[in-house]
Design a protein around this motif. Structure first.
Motif, PDB file in Angstrom:
ATOM      1  N   VAL A   1      37.126  26.977 -73.233  1.00  0.00           N
ATOM      2  CA  VAL A   1      36.800  26.093 -74.356  1.00  0.00           C
ATOM      3  C   VAL A   1      38.009  25.990 -75.279  1.00  0.00           C
ATOM      4  O   VAL A   1      38.509  27.002 -75.782  1.00  0.00           O
ATOM      5  CB  VAL A   1      35.589  26.630 -75.148  1.00  0.00           C
ATOM      6  CG1 VAL A   1      35.270  25.705 -76.312  1.00  0.00           C
ATOM      7  CG2 VAL A   1      34.375  26.785 -74.228  1.00  0.00           C
ATOM      8  N   THR A   2      38.492  24.769 -75.489  1.00  0.00           N
ATOM      9  CA  THR A   2      39.641  24.547 -76.363  1.00  0.00           C
ATOM     10  C   THR A   2      39.200  23.729 -77.572  1.00  0.00           C
ATOM     11  O   THR A   2      38.598  22.667 -77.424  1.00  0.00           O
ATOM     12  CB  THR A   2      40.761  23.801 -75.629  1.00  0.00           C
ATOM     13  OG1 THR A   2      41.097  24.519 -74.431  1.00  0.00           O
ATOM     14  CG2 THR A   2      42.009  23.697 -76.503  1.00  0.00           C
ATOM     15  N   THR A   3      39.481  24.244 -78.760  1.00  0.00           N
ATOM     16  CA  THR A   3      39.123  23.555 -80.003  1.00  0.00           C
ATOM     17  C   THR A   3      40.333  23.535 -80.937  1.00  0.00           C
ATOM     18  O   THR A   3      41.287  24.300 -80.763  1.00  0.00           O
ATOM     19  CB  THR A   3      37.961  24.267 -80.709  1.00  0.00           C
ATOM     20  OG1 THR A   3      38.314  25.656 -80.908  1.00  0.00           O
ATOM     21  CG2 THR A   3      36.685  24.210 -79.875  1.00  0.00           C
ATOM     22  N   ALA A   4      40.278  22.657 -81.925  1.00  0.00           N
ATOM     23  CA  ALA A   4      41.385  22.563 -82.873  1.00  0.00           C
ATOM     24  C   ALA A   4      41.399  23.746 -83.830  1.00  0.00           C
ATOM     25  O   ALA A   4      42.465  24.172 -84.292  1.00  0.00           O
ATOM     26  CB  ALA A   4      41.293  21.255 -83.658  1.00  0.00           C
ATOM     27  N   VAL A   5      40.221  24.283 -84.139  1.00  0.00           N
ATOM     28  CA  VAL A   5      40.097  25.448 -85.023  1.00  0.00           C
ATOM     29  C   VAL A   5      39.153  26.446 -84.364  1.00  0.00           C
ATOM     30  O   VAL A   5      38.332  26.076 -83.522  1.00  0.00           O
ATOM     31  CB  VAL A   5      39.547  25.047 -86.417  1.00  0.00           C
ATOM     32  CG1 VAL A   5      40.520  24.124 -87.128  1.00  0.00           C
ATOM     33  CG2 VAL A   5      38.182  24.386 -86.283  1.00  0.00           C
ATOM     34  N   PRO A   6      39.253  27.729 -84.716  1.00  0.00           N
ATOM     35  CA  PRO A   6      38.381  28.731 -84.078  1.00  0.00           C
ATOM     36  C   PRO A   6      36.905  28.444 -84.323  1.00  0.00           C
ATOM     37  O   PRO A   6      36.509  27.964 -85.387  1.00  0.00           O
ATOM     38  CB  PRO A   6      38.807  30.034 -84.770  1.00  0.00           C
ATOM     39  CG  PRO A   6      40.191  29.781 -85.255  1.00  0.00           C
ATOM     40  CD  PRO A   6      40.223  28.334 -85.642  1.00  0.00           C
ATOM     41  N   LEU A   7      36.073  28.732 -83.308  1.00  0.00           N
ATOM     42  CA  LEU A   7      34.636  28.585 -83.455  1.00  0.00           C
ATOM     43  C   LEU A   7      34.046  29.795 -84.168  1.00  0.00           C
ATOM     44  O   LEU A   7      34.527  30.917 -83.988  1.00  0.00           O
ATOM     45  CB  LEU A   7      33.966  28.455 -82.081  1.00  0.00           C
ATOM     46  CG  LEU A   7      34.313  27.226 -81.227  1.00  0.00           C
ATOM     47  CD1 LEU A   7      33.562  27.295 -79.901  1.00  0.00           C
ATOM     48  CD2 LEU A   7      33.981  25.944 -81.960  1.00  0.00           C
ATOM     49  N   SER A   8      33.011  29.579 -84.940  1.00  0.00           N
ATOM     50  CA  SER A   8      32.295  30.697 -85.551  1.00  0.00           C
ATOM     51  C   SER A   8      31.421  31.355 -84.496  1.00  0.00           C
ATOM     52  O   SER A   8      31.197  30.798 -83.409  1.00  0.00           O
ATOM     53  CB  SER A   8      31.423  30.195 -86.704  1.00  0.00           C
ATOM     54  OG  SER A   8      30.379  29.376 -86.209  1.00  0.00           O
ATOM     55  N   ASP A   9      30.897  32.534 -84.796  1.00  0.00           N
ATOM     56  CA  ASP A   9      30.007  33.213 -83.851  1.00  0.00           C
ATOM     57  C   ASP A   9      28.777  32.362 -83.550  1.00  0.00           C
ATOM     58  O   ASP A   9      28.317  32.300 -82.403  1.00  0.00           O
ATOM     59  CB  ASP A   9      29.582  34.576 -84.415  1.00  0.00           C
ATOM     60  CG  ASP A   9      30.720  35.578 -84.439  1.00  0.00           C
ATOM     61  OD1 ASP A   9      31.724  35.342 -83.729  1.00  0.00           O
ATOM     62  OD2 ASP A   9      30.609  36.594 -85.154  1.00  0.00           O
TER      63      ASP A   9
ATOM     64  N   GLY B   1      35.301  25.309 -63.950  1.00  0.00           N
ATOM     65  CA  GLY B   1      35.815  25.055 -62.613  1.00  0.00           C
ATOM     66  C   GLY B   1      36.725  23.842 -62.631  1.00  0.00           C
ATOM     67  O   GLY B   1      37.673  23.767 -63.413  1.00  0.00           O
ATOM     68  N   ASP B   2      36.435  22.858 -61.787  1.00  0.00           N
ATOM     69  CA  ASP B   2      37.247  21.645 -61.738  1.00  0.00           C
ATOM     70  C   ASP B   2      36.715  20.547 -62.662  1.00  0.00           C
ATOM     71  O   ASP B   2      37.312  19.472 -62.751  1.00  0.00           O
ATOM     72  CB  ASP B   2      37.281  21.085 -60.298  1.00  0.00           C
ATOM     73  CG  ASP B   2      37.988  22.034 -59.343  1.00  0.00           C
ATOM     74  OD1 ASP B   2      38.892  22.752 -59.800  1.00  0.00           O
ATOM     75  OD2 ASP B   2      37.619  22.065 -58.154  1.00  0.00           O
ATOM     76  N   GLU B   3      35.602  20.807 -63.332  1.00  0.00           N
ATOM     77  CA  GLU B   3      34.985  19.792 -64.189  1.00  0.00           C
ATOM     78  C   GLU B   3      35.452  19.954 -65.633  1.00  0.00           C
ATOM     79  O   GLU B   3      35.461  21.063 -66.181  1.00  0.00           O
ATOM     80  CB  GLU B   3      33.464  19.908 -64.126  1.00  0.00           C
ATOM     81  CG  GLU B   3      32.742  18.831 -64.914  1.00  0.00           C
ATOM     82  CD  GLU B   3      31.241  18.904 -64.746  1.00  0.00           C
ATOM     83  OE1 GLU B   3      30.536  18.116 -65.395  1.00  0.00           O
ATOM     84  OE2 GLU B   3      30.770  19.761 -63.966  1.00  0.00           O
ATOM     85  N   VAL B   4      35.841  18.854 -66.246  1.00  0.00           N
ATOM     86  CA  VAL B   4      36.318  18.872 -67.631  1.00  0.00           C
ATOM     87  C   VAL B   4      35.417  17.986 -68.482  1.00  0.00           C
ATOM     88  O   VAL B   4      35.166  16.827 -68.151  1.00  0.00           O
ATOM     89  CB  VAL B   4      37.776  18.380 -67.733  1.00  0.00           C
ATOM     90  CG1 VAL B   4      38.212  18.340 -69.199  1.00  0.00           C
ATOM     91  CG2 VAL B   4      38.703  19.275 -66.927  1.00  0.00           C
ATOM     92  N   ILE B   5      34.917  18.550 -69.571  1.00  0.00           N
ATOM     93  CA  ILE B   5      34.133  17.806 -70.552  1.00  0.00           C
ATOM     94  C   ILE B   5      35.020  17.672 -71.783  1.00  0.00           C
ATOM     95  O   ILE B   5      35.279  18.654 -72.487  1.00  0.00           O
ATOM     96  CB  ILE B   5      32.834  18.549 -70.914  1.00  0.00           C
ATOM     97  CG1 ILE B   5      32.009  18.834 -69.658  1.00  0.00           C
ATOM     98  CG2 ILE B   5      32.015  17.743 -71.929  1.00  0.00           C
ATOM     99  CD1 ILE B   5      30.826  19.750 -69.899  1.00  0.00           C
TER     100      ILE B   5
END
Length: 271
Positions: free
Chosen positions: A205-213, A250-254
Motif C-alpha cells: 500500500v502506497t500513500t502520500a502520507v502515513p495511514l493511521s492505525d 500480486g500482479d493486480e494494481v488498484i
C-alpha cells in the motif's frame, strides 16, 4: 513447478508442517540444515541428477541421501530430505528450489513460534524499500566479484541488533546464495511465504502520507472482504502519489491516486 514437481512439493510442505508442529523440533536449526543441503545440491549437479533420476528406485535414492548426509544433519532433516528424493521431480533443479523454500519456511515457522512473524514480514519489506532507494547498497550486495562472506558481513552490519534473527538469516541466505534470482524477486518471494504462514495475502500500500492505525485496520478489512482472505499490509509512503492510495496485490494494481487520475486525464486529452 509443474506436474510431478508440484505434487512432490505439496507433499513435502505437509511433512514439514507436521514436523514443525512438534515443539521439540528446533525449526531454526532445521532451516539452517536444509539450507546447507540446498547449497550442496545446487553445487553438485551430478549428485542432484542422480537423486532425481526417475529410472532409479526411490529407496535406492533415499539410501544414498542417508549415507551422504548421515552424521552431518539431524534425524529430522535427514528424514525430510530422504522423503523428498523418494518423490518424483519433473526437473532436477526443482528439488533444489523446493529445499530452498523449505529452509525459508522453517525459519519463518521459527519466527511464528516466537511471536515474531509480523516483525519479520515488516523487516523483509523494509529492507526491500531501503534497497530500492540505495543504488550503492544494491550494487554492493549484488557485486559478483565480492565474496559471499563479505556480503554476509555487510548484511550483518546492517541488521544485527536492528532486526529479528530470522530476518537476518533469510536475507543473508538470499544475498549470499541468490541462485539466479534478483534481490527484489527473492524478497518478494519471502514476503509471500511469510503471508502463507497465516494463510494471508500481501498487499503493498502506497500513500502520500502515513495511514493511521484506524485507516490501516479499515483498509485491511476492505481488502480481506474483496479477496476473501486475511491481508497483510506492507505500508509505504511516497509523496509523488499526490494523495489517494495505490494498492498492489500480486500482479493486480488498484490505483486511486490523484497522480494516476491526472495522468489518465492527460492521456485522454492527448488522444
Amino acid at each position: 513447478m509443474n506436474g510431478a514437481s508440484r505434487e512432490a512439493l505439496a507433499s513435502t510442505r505437509e511433512r514439514l508442517d507436521a514436523l514443525t508442529d512438534n515443539t521439540s523440533v528446533d525449526a531454526a536449526k532445521l532451516a539452517g540444515e536444509l539450507a546447507a543441503v540446498t547449497a550442496l545440491l545446487d553445487r553438485e549437479v551430478s549428485l542432484r541428477r542422480v537423486l532425481t533420476d526417475p529410472a532409479q528406485p526411490a529407496e535406492a535414492k533415499a539410501e544414498l541421501a542417508q549415507r551422504l548426509l548421515g552424521g552431518q544433519v539431524a534425524g529430522e532433516t535427514l528424514d525430510l530430505v530422504a522423503g523428498m528424493v523418494r518423490s518424483r521431480w519433473s526437473q532436477s533443479r526443482d528439488l533444489v528450489d523446493a529445499l530452498e523454500e523449505l529452509a525459508d519456511t522453517a525459519d519463518l515457522t521459527a519466527a511464528q513460534q516466537s511471536g515474531a512473524l509480523d516483525s519479520v514480514e515488516d523487516e523483509v519489506f523494509r529492507f526491500g524499500r531501503i534497497l530500492a532507494t540505495s543504488t550503492e547498497l544494491r550494487a554492493a550486495l549484488t557485486d559478483r566479484k565480492a565474496s559471499a562472506s563479505a556480503k554476509g558481513a555487510l548484511v550483518h552490519s546492517l541488521l544485527d541488533g536492528k532486526a529479528d534473527a530470522a530476518t537476518e538469516r533469510l536475507i543473508t541466505r538470499l544475498v549470499t546464495h541468490p541462485r539466479g534470482r534478483s534481490l527484489e524477486g527473492g524478497l518478494e518471494a519471502l514476503s509471500k511465504l511469510a503471508a502463507e504462514r497465516r494463510n494471508r495475502m500481501v498487499a503493498t500500500v502506497t500513500t502520500a502520507v502515513p495511514l493511521s492505525d484506524a485507516q490501516r485496520a479499515r483498509l485491511g478489512a476492505v481488502l480481506a472482504k474483496l479477496y476473501g482472505r486475511e491481508m497483510h499490509l506492507n505500508l509505504d509512503v511516497d509523496p509523488e502519489v499526490l494523495g489517494g492510495i495505490v494498492v498492489r496485490v500480486g500482479d493486480e494494481v488498484i490505483d486511486g491516486s490523484i497522480a494516476e487520475r491526472l495522468s489518465e486525464a492527460s492521456r485522454r486529452m492527448a488522444g
